[in-house]
Design an enzyme around this catalytic site. Sequence first.
Site, PDB file in Angstrom:
ATOM      1  N   ASP A 260      -1.575   6.558   5.702  1.00 31.22           N
ATOM      2  CA  ASP A 260      -2.670   5.686   5.298  1.00 31.22           C
ATOM      3  C   ASP A 260      -2.915   4.737   6.466  1.00 31.22           C
ATOM      4  OD1 ASP A 260      -4.347   3.733   4.277  1.00 31.22           O
ATOM      5  OD2 ASP A 260      -3.085   3.235   2.550  1.00 31.22           O
TER       6      ASP A 260
ATOM      7  N   LYS B 251     -12.324  -1.703   6.206  1.00 32.27           N
ATOM      8  CA  LYS B 251     -11.546  -2.629   7.019  1.00 32.27           C
ATOM      9  C   LYS B 251     -12.050  -2.587   8.464  1.00 32.27           C
ATOM     10  CE  LYS B 251      -9.171  -2.984   3.187  1.00 32.27           C
ATOM     11  NZ  LYS B 251      -8.120  -2.100   2.826  1.00 32.27           N
TER      12      LYS B 251
ATOM     13  N   TRP C   9       0.823  -1.219   0.000  1.00 36.53           N
ATOM     14  CA  TRP C   9       0.000   0.000   0.000  1.00 36.53           C
ATOM     15  C   TRP C   9       0.851   1.259   0.000  1.00 36.53           C
ATOM     16  CZ3 TRP C   9      -4.295  -0.940  -2.061  1.00 36.53           C
ATOM     17  CH2 TRP C   9      -4.952  -2.150  -1.848  1.00 36.53           C
TER      18      TRP C   9
HETATM   19  C1  LIG Z   1      -7.526  -1.736   1.448  1.00 33.55           C
HETATM   20  C2  LIG Z   1      -6.457  -0.719   1.543  1.00 33.55           C
HETATM   21  C3  LIG Z   1      -6.287   0.282   0.583  1.00 33.55           C
HETATM   22  C4  LIG Z   1      -7.174   0.382  -0.636  1.00 33.55           C
HETATM   23  O1  LIG Z   1      -8.420   0.791  -0.257  1.00 33.55           O
HETATM   24  P1  LIG Z   1      -9.564   1.140  -1.319  1.00 33.55           P
HETATM   25  O2  LIG Z   1     -10.608   1.765  -0.446  1.00 33.55           O
HETATM   26  O3  LIG Z   1      -9.972  -0.140  -1.947  1.00 33.55           O
HETATM   27  O4  LIG Z   1      -9.002   2.100  -2.297  1.00 33.55           O
HETATM   28  C5  LIG Z   1      -5.289   1.202   0.765  1.00 33.55           C
HETATM   29  N1  LIG Z   1      -4.473   1.153   1.828  1.00 33.55           N
HETATM   30  C6  LIG Z   1      -4.598   0.194   2.773  1.00 33.55           C
HETATM   31  C7  LIG Z   1      -3.668   0.194   3.937  1.00 33.55           C
HETATM   32  C8  LIG Z   1      -5.586  -0.764   2.652  1.00 33.55           C
HETATM   33  O5  LIG Z   1      -5.718  -1.718   3.595  1.00 33.55           O
END
Ligand SMILES: *Cc1c(COP(=O)(O)O)cnc(C)c1O
Length: 375
Positions: free
Chosen positions: A182, A206, A101
């Site tokens: 993030d 999540k 990510w």
């Molecule tokens: C799932 C995830 C993403 C992508 O998320 P989307 O909402 O599908 O764009 C980005 N960063 C992390 C850490 C993730 O777990």
Amino acid sequence: MTRAWNFSAGPATLPLAVLQQAQKEFTDWHGIGASIVEVSHRGPAFSGVIADAEADLRELLAIPENYRVLFLQGGASLQFAQVPMNLANGKSSNHIVTGTWSQKAYKEAARLGAASLAASTEEGGQFKKLPAIERLQFDSNAAYVHLCTNETIHGIEVHEAYEARLHAALAAAAPGVPLVADMSSHILSRPLDVSRYGLIYAGAQKNVGPSGVTLVIVRNDLLDGTKNNVPTQLLYRNQADNGSMLNTPATFSIYMAGLVFKWLKGQGGLKAMAAANQEKARRLYEALDHSKGFYRACIEDANCRSIMNVPFNLPTPELEAQFVKESESAGFIGLKGHKSVGGIRASLYNAVPLEAVDALLRFMEKFAAAHRPEK
Ligand SMILES: *Cc1c(COP(=O)(O)O)cnc(C)c1O
């Protein structure tokens, strides 16, 4: 009722009490004669829902006054672009790459402008650890430093102690350069010092709610970095000035996230969640580490093992496939590892109860006893 033991990485399990409440009030929300997803986002019902969601999120995370909370769309993936579009302002961004990510965020920033590496822990296509703080190559001219505080696929997490040291090291090496994180897969899993960050973002699916809404928590002074060449819809300042309602927001997802925030408060808040999450992860890692090599946690360094996403391997890919198959017959879902790395992954988000982990441990023990290769 049949609810599986759900270890999905995302979209992930939600608290049963939240699902039941949504079900109960779905066709007639609080006597308005319609569901919350059938009325104007600007009317009193939904205005109350989003205001409550923001207030509860602020309370849970103790978000300081000088930060704005935005409920955006496009997922965390759009933030990989939206952050540099708003914050870079002709400067470069500086990236700590520790997994899929943070690497995607780095690549997207590099597509849109200048981006440099503060560190990458990639070795032979794999990610196994966090970089040593003293090795980080901060760029004091960068607009911001980006990291992912929980790598969902690789199972690498920035815990509180590392976070505090990282924040101090950045302040010393590059004063005034903000951290951007993030936090998609561990926000709300533990208390957080929001003031260490200039901007935090998280896709909801999540640990927060259904997909469709992305939380952005941004310090006021970062709202005005860039004014030109950013689409109206993507300028944080515009979203902040319009209460995240520049266009129709993801009303159902915001409503559900709001119910989850109330549920978290009812559970005792983030300190209580952190204790519960620690215990779930402790039991699982202990079982992996004491399986005489049948199960192997992908991340060996306990200092960066994720308490949210626990990837592990079995002796062979064939046994892993068998494990997934048998686990599904035994009432578990979501244990298959991400397609890019294979193996098994158990995600232990807030809504996963301790009983689910204990059930998984019993299954794992039986599976190991039945399939342990002969000596
Ligand atoms: C799932 C995830 C993403 C992508 O998320 P989307 O909402 O599908 O764009 C980005 N960063 C992390 C850490 C993730 O777990």
